[in-house]
Scaffold this motif. Structure first.
Motif, short mmCIF file in Angstrom:
data_model
loop_
_atom_site.label_atom_id
_atom_site.label_comp_id
_atom_site.label_asym_id
_atom_site.label_seq_id
_atom_site.Cartn_x
_atom_site.Cartn_y
_atom_site.Cartn_z
N VAL A 143 -31.50 3.47 -51.59
CA VAL A 143 -32.35 2.54 -51.94
C VAL A 143 -32.61 2.28 -53.42
CG1 VAL A 143 -34.77 1.31 -51.48
CG2 VAL A 143 -33.62 3.18 -49.98
N ASP B 18 -33.43 0.23 -57.17
CA ASP B 18 -34.08 -1.04 -57.90
C ASP B 18 -34.18 -0.82 -59.52
OD1 ASP B 18 -35.35 -3.15 -55.82
OD2 ASP B 18 -36.33 -1.24 -55.22
N GLN C 275 -18.34 7.04 -58.74
CA GLN C 275 -19.01 5.99 -58.90
C GLN C 275 -19.48 5.84 -60.23
OE1 GLN C 275 -19.70 3.20 -56.69
NE2 GLN C 275 -20.09 2.55 -58.75
N ALA D 59 -21.47 3.75 -63.46
CA ALA D 59 -22.88 3.29 -63.45
C ALA D 59 -22.93 1.75 -62.78
CB ALA D 59 -23.24 3.24 -64.65
N VAL D 60 -23.86 1.57 -61.81
CA VAL D 60 -24.04 0.23 -61.36
C VAL D 60 -25.49 0.19 -61.58
CG1 VAL D 60 -22.21 0.39 -59.70
CG2 VAL D 60 -24.19 1.34 -59.08
N THR D 61 -25.89 -1.24 -61.38
CA THR D 61 -27.45 -1.52 -61.56
C THR D 61 -27.67 -2.76 -60.61
OG1 THR D 61 -28.99 -2.03 -63.28
CG2 THR D 61 -27.10 -3.32 -63.13
N GLY D 62 -28.80 -2.99 -60.51
CA GLY D 62 -29.24 -3.90 -59.60
C GLY D 62 -30.36 -3.52 -58.26
N SER D 63 -30.18 -4.29 -57.26
CA SER D 63 -31.15 -3.93 -56.12
C SER D 63 -30.84 -3.83 -54.86
CB SER D 63 -32.37 -4.70 -56.29
OG SER D 63 -33.09 -4.52 -55.12
N THR D 64 -31.01 -2.80 -54.09
CA THR D 64 -30.68 -3.08 -52.52
C THR D 64 -31.60 -3.92 -51.76
OG1 THR D 64 -31.59 -0.99 -51.89
CG2 THR D 64 -29.30 -0.95 -52.65
N ASP D 65 -32.63 -4.50 -52.55
CA ASP D 65 -33.47 -5.26 -52.04
C ASP D 65 -34.43 -4.45 -50.69
OD1 ASP D 65 -34.82 -7.81 -52.12
OD2 ASP D 65 -33.43 -8.84 -51.02
N ASP E 251 -37.63 -0.38 -63.59
CA ASP E 251 -37.88 -0.85 -62.50
C ASP E 251 -38.46 0.32 -61.18
OD1 ASP E 251 -38.06 -2.57 -59.92
OD2 ASP E 251 -36.35 -4.08 -60.79
N PHE E 252 -38.35 -0.02 -60.11
CA PHE E 252 -38.72 1.02 -59.05
C PHE E 252 -38.06 2.27 -59.00
CE2 PHE E 252 -40.45 -3.07 -57.03
CZ PHE E 252 -41.77 -2.86 -57.66
N ARG F 112 -30.33 -10.11 -57.98
CA ARG F 112 -30.12 -8.61 -58.24
C ARG F 112 -29.13 -8.05 -57.56
NH1 ARG F 112 -35.14 -5.45 -60.03
NH2 ARG F 112 -35.95 -5.90 -57.86
N THR F 113 -29.63 -8.27 -56.05
CA THR F 113 -28.69 -7.70 -55.23
C THR F 113 -27.10 -8.13 -55.23
OG1 THR F 113 -30.48 -7.62 -53.71
CG2 THR F 113 -28.22 -7.52 -52.47
N TRP G 197 -25.70 -6.48 -58.06
CA TRP G 197 -25.13 -4.96 -57.80
C TRP G 197 -24.13 -4.91 -56.95
CZ3 TRP G 197 -25.53 -2.26 -53.06
CH2 TRP G 197 -25.71 -0.72 -53.56
N THR H 169 -21.00 -5.64 -58.67
CA THR H 169 -20.34 -4.62 -59.55
C THR H 169 -19.67 -3.34 -58.64
OG1 THR H 169 -22.18 -4.93 -60.92
CG2 THR H 169 -21.15 -3.12 -61.26
#
Lengths: 597, 126
Positions: free
Chosen positions: A433, A435, A461, A463-469, A501-502, B4-5, B8, B11
Motif C-alpha cells: 500500500v 502513497d 524494482q 524507484a517508483v512513486t505515486g499511490s495504490t489508492d 504523503d502517507f 497518482r495511481t 505509479w 512507472t
C-alpha cells in the motif's frame, strides 16, 4: 468419407452414433438371423442348411437365431444371401461389444474431475505440489467433459501439434516427455523455443505453462500421474512469459507466429491483457489464415469482458478462430473468479481444482501472517500490525494511510536475510500500500550475502512513486540471481526535501522457490486451467477428422456442448464443452435448401 | 483510479498504456486509441516485409534495435519516445504500409489463491 459422414449414415440407419457397422468388430463365422413370422421349423432349417451352416441357439424371445457358418464362409456374403432368402426377415453379424467408457490407469486420474466427475473430493494429496491453491469442493457427478466416452473413439492426437504459448514447459516431466513436439529437432531440440531468454534452453520457472501442457496432453494410460485430454499429442513449448508470469506483446506475437510457422494447429493462450493490441490481433489473423485455432482464457477477475472498461485480450478478439473459455466449478457453476461475457466468452470448461503436471518442487517461505520479525529496520521503518488483512512493516511507523506522513529527505532501508539455498528459481511476492509524493520513491533489491541489498545488491524494482489508492497491490519479482543461504531482501523509501504523503506499508510477503524435478504434479485453479481443456479437445477434433478446418473445429466445440445454466447470458453459447458430443458433431450442409415436395 | 495511481502504474508497468482507451469497431473487432508514445513499438507490415526494407525506411530515426517477430512483424526499440501514429505515417510516406502499436504488457491471469490475500482488497475506503 470422413468420420463425421459415416456417423451420419449410422444415425440414419438407427444405429448408435458412436460407431458404424463397418467399424464394429464381429465374431468370425457367425451371423444372427431372424425368420419371418409363420416360417416353419423345417423351412428355417433348410434356409440355414443351404448356407452350409448350423443353428447354435435361439436367442430368447427376440426371434433371432445364432448361426455358425461353415469354415471360410465370408460373413458379409452370407448375410447378403440370407437377406435374399424370403424366409428371413433380417440378418446381421454377431457384433462384439465392450463396456463403454475407456478408463486410463494413470495414478492421479481419480482427481481429474473435469474428465470424469464422480462427485469426488479433490485435494493435493500425493501430487507433490504446494497445497495453497485448493478450494475444497466435492462437486456433482456427471458434471464433466465426458472424456471416457470420447476416448472410446480416439485417444491418440499425435498427428496434431499444440503450441503452449506460456511460461515454458518442463519437457523432462515424466508425464510430458513422451508427448513433446519433435518436429524440428535439429533447430529446436527441446520441443519448442524460449523467447524470454532467446534460447533453446526450454524450462518453466513459473509452473503455469507446464500445468497447461499436462491438461492438454499428459501421457494417458501410462500408469503415471495425470491424464491429458489427449493421451498422445505433440506439445510445443513456447516460452514468452517470465518467472513472474509477465510478458509483452512482442514476445507473445513472436510465440504465436512461431507456432503457426512450425505447424501448430492449436495455440493455447492462457494469458491476458486489458488493451486492444493491433500487433497481437495481426498475429491471430495470421494464425487464422493458416487454419490455426486459438484458445484463450477469459481471465480471473470475476469481471464482464463485454463491458467497455474491462475487456480481456486475446479473449475479446473477434476473429472466428478464437475460442474464449470461462472456468466452471466441480458442480458446473461459473467459478467466482471467472470472467464472463455474452458476446466475448464462448464456452465453459473445468477450471477449479485442476490437477496436472508441474515443473518441480516449490517451497514457500512466508513472513508470519500475524507479524514480522527479524528485520533490520532503519530510519522510520517499523513493524506495523495495525490492520487485519496485512501485517508487515511501514514507513512511517504509525502508518494508517490517512494521517501520519513520512519524513522529508529520508533514505530509509529495511531488509532481512532468508535461506533459499539450492533454489533454481526464486520469486519474491508482497503486498504494497503506497502513497508517495512526487519526487519520492520506493524501491526493492536483493543480495546473496545477507547484508544490505542496497549496497552492491541487485535492484529488482527501481524507484517508483505515486499511490495504490488505498488498495493492496500484489507485486512479484524474480530474485533467482540472489538465491543463497543468506539471501537478503530489502525495501527502501527515499524522499526529497519538499512534499510528503502517507508513506508505505509492505506485507503479505513470501519467497517462493522452485527446484526442478520430473515427478511433481499440482492442483490449481483458474481460467488458465479451463483453457487447455478446450485446446486439448480442439487437437482431438483435428486428429479425429483430419480434413476438418479451423471452422469445423470451432463449430464442433461451440455447438455441441451441454447447456450450463450458469453460463446463460454470460457466454455466446451457454455451453460447457462435451468431448464426446463434439466428436460426433456434424456440420450442417452449407449449400442445401429444403423445398416443398 | 486517480492521477497518482495512473502515474505509479505508468512507472511500474514500464509501458505507456495505462490511460483508458476509447474503443472503436474495426473489421477485426474493437480497437483502441493507440497510446501516445513509447520507446518500444511493433511494426506489423505486409507478410513479406523484410528487415532490410524496414531498416531503410527507418533511416534518420533514432533507434537502436530491430527484432523480427515473424509474419512481417518487427519490434523496434527507439532511444527516445516515438508515437505509433507518427511512425505509421512516416513509414507510409517511405513506401511501407504497416500498422504500428505499442509493445504492451501481459500476464498470466491472476493466480487463484484463496488462502492468500487477494490481489486488491480495499484496505481503507477513501
Amino acid at each position: 468419407m470422413n468420420r463425421a459422414v459415416s456417423h451420419l449414415i449410422a444415425i440414419l440407419l438407427g444405429l448408435s452414433p458412436a460407431v458404424t457397422l463397418a467399424s464394429m468388430p464381429s465374431v468370425p463365422g457367425e451371423v444372427l438371423v431372424k425368420f419371418r413370422s409363420g416360417v416353419s421349423t423345417a423351412s428355417a432349417n433348410y434356409s440355414i442348411f443351404r448356407q452350409g451352416g448350423f443353428r447354435v441357439k435361439r436367442l430368447g424371445s427376440s426371434g433371432f437365431e445364432q448361426v455358425q457358418l461353415p469354415d471360410g464362409k465370408n460373413v458379409d456374403i452370407a448375410i447378403q444371401e440370407f437377406l435374399a432368402d424370403p424366409n428371413i426377415e433380417t440378418a446381421q453379424p454377431n457384433y462384439i461389444y465392450k463396456t463403454l467408457a475407456t478408463v486410463p490407469n494413470d495414478t492421479h486420474y481419480g482427481k481429474l474431475w473435469g474428465l470424469k466427475n464422480t462427485g469426488q473430493t479433490v485435494n493435493n494429496t500425493g501430487l507433490g505440489g504446494l497445497d495453497t491453491h485448493r478450494t475444497p469442493n466435492t462437486g456433482t457427478s456427471g458434471s464433466d467433459m465426458n472424456l471416457e466416452a470420447a476416448w472410446d473413439l480416439i485417444t491418440d492426437c499425435s498427428s496434431v501439434v499444440v503450441a503452449v504459448v506460456d511460461t515454458g514447459v518442463n519437457f523432462t516431466q515424466e508425464d510430458l516427455v513422451d508427448n513433446i513436439w519433435d518436429g524440428n529437432v535439429g533447430s529446436y531440440p527441446n520441443g519448442g523455443y524460449d523467447f524470454v531468454s532467446s534460447s533453446n534452453a526450454m524450462s518453466d520457472p513459473n509452473g503455469h505453462g507446464t500445468h497447461v501442457a499436462g491438461t492438454i496432453g499428459a501421457t494417458g494410460n501410462n500408469a503415471k500421474g495425470a491424464t491429458g485430454v489427449c493421451w498422445n499429442v505433440k506439445i510445443m513449448g513456447v516460452r514468452v512469459m517470465d518467472a513472474t508470469g509477465s510478458g509483452t506483446t512482442s514476445r507473445i506475437v513472436q510465440g504465436v507466429n512461431f507456432g503457426v510457422t512450425n505447424g501448430a494447429k492449436v495455440i493455447n493462450l492462457s494469458v491476458g491483457g486489458s488493451g486492444y493490441d493491433s500487433a497481437f490481433s495481426t498475429a491471430i489473423t495470421n494464425a487464422r489464415s493458416n487454419g490455426v485455432v486459438i484458445v484463450a482464457a477469459a481471465g480471473n477477475d470475476g469481471a464482464n469482458n463485454d463491458a467497455s472498461g474491462t475487456p480481456t485480450y486475446p479473449c475479446n478478439y473477434t476473429q472466428d478462430n478464437v475460442i474464449c473459455v470461462a472456468a466452471l466449478t466441480q458442480s458446473y457453476g461459473l467459478a467466482s473468479f471467472s470472467n464472463y461475457g455474452s458476446t466475448s466468452v464462448d464456452v465453459g470448461a473445468p477450471g477449479v481444482n485442476i490437477a496436472s503436471t508441474w515443473p518441480g518442487t516449490n517451497v514457500e517461505t512466508a513472513e508470519n501472517t500475524s507479524g514480522w520479525t527479524g528485520w533490520t529496520l532503519a530510519g522510520s521503518w517499523a513493524y506495523n500490525n495495525a490492520f487485519t488483512n496485512i501485517k508487515g512493516i511501514s514507513n512511517p511507523s504509525s502508518y494508517d494511510s490517512t494521517s501520519a506522513t513520512y519524513a522529508n529527505s529520508a533514505d530509509d532501508i529495511a531488509y532481512k536475510s532468508f535461506n533459499i539455498s539450492g533454489a533454481q528459481v526464486a520469486t519474491l511476492e508482497f503486498g504494497l500500500v503506497m502513497d508517495l509524493a512526487s519526487g519520492d520513491g520506493f524501491s526493492v533489491a536483493c543480495k546473496n550475502d545477507g547484508t544490505s541489498p542496497f549496497t552492491g545488491g541487485t535492484t529488482v524494482q527501481s524507484a517508483v512513486t505515486g499511490s495504490t489508492d488505498g488498495y493492496i497491490e500484489t507485486l512479484t519479482y524474480e530474485i533467482t540471481s540472489c538465491a543463497s543461504a543468506t539471501t537478503s531482501v530489502g525495501y527502501r523509501l527515499t524522499s526529497n526535501a519538499s512534499g510528503v504523503d502517507f508513506g508505505l506499508l509492505v506485507g503479505s510477503m513470501s519467497i517462493n522457490t522452485l527446484t526442478y524435478d520430473t515427478t511433481t504434479y499440482n492442483l490449481i485453479s483458474g481460467t488458465s486451467m479451463a483453457t487447455p481443456q478446450v485446446a486439448g479437445l480442439a487437437a482431438m477434433l483435428f486428429a479425429y477428422n483430419p480434413t476438418f478446418t479451423y471452422t469445423d473445429v470451432v463449430n464442433a466445440i461451440k455447438n455441441s456442448g451441454d447447456t450450463v445454466s450458469a453460463l446463460s447470458g454470460k457466454s455466446t453459447t451457454s455451453k460447457g464443452v462435451d468431448a464426446y458430443k463434439a466428436l460426433l458433431y456434424i456440420n450442417p450442409p452449407s449449400s442445401v435448401t429444403a423445398v416443398s415436395p | 483510479m486517480n492521477a497518482r495511481t495512473i502515474h505509479w502504474l505508468l512507472t511500474l508497468a514500464l509501458t505507456a498504456c495505462a490511460s483508458s482507451p476509447e474503443r472503436a469497431i474495426t473489421e477485426d473487432g474493437p480497437s483502441t486509441e493507440t497510446p501516445s508514445s513509447s520507446h518500444e513499438l511493433i511494426v506489423s507490415g505486409e507478410k513479406n516485409l523484410g528487415e532490410d526494407r524496414l531498416r531503410a525506411a527507418l533511416s534518420t530515426l533514432d533507434y537502436d534495435r530491430v527484432e523480427f517477430l515473424g509474419n512481417g512483424q518487427f519490434l523496434v526499440n527507439f532511444r527516445s519516445e516515438m508515437g505509433p501514429k507518427a511512425l505509421e505515417t512516416l513509414l507510409w510516406d517511405r513506401g511501407v504500409s504497416a500498422q504500428v502499436s505499442v509493445n504492451q504488457k501481459y500476464s498470466i491471469p491472476n493466480p487463484i489463491r484463496p488462502s492468500r490475500t487477494k490481489r486488491k482488497p480495499l484496505l481503507i475506503p477513501r
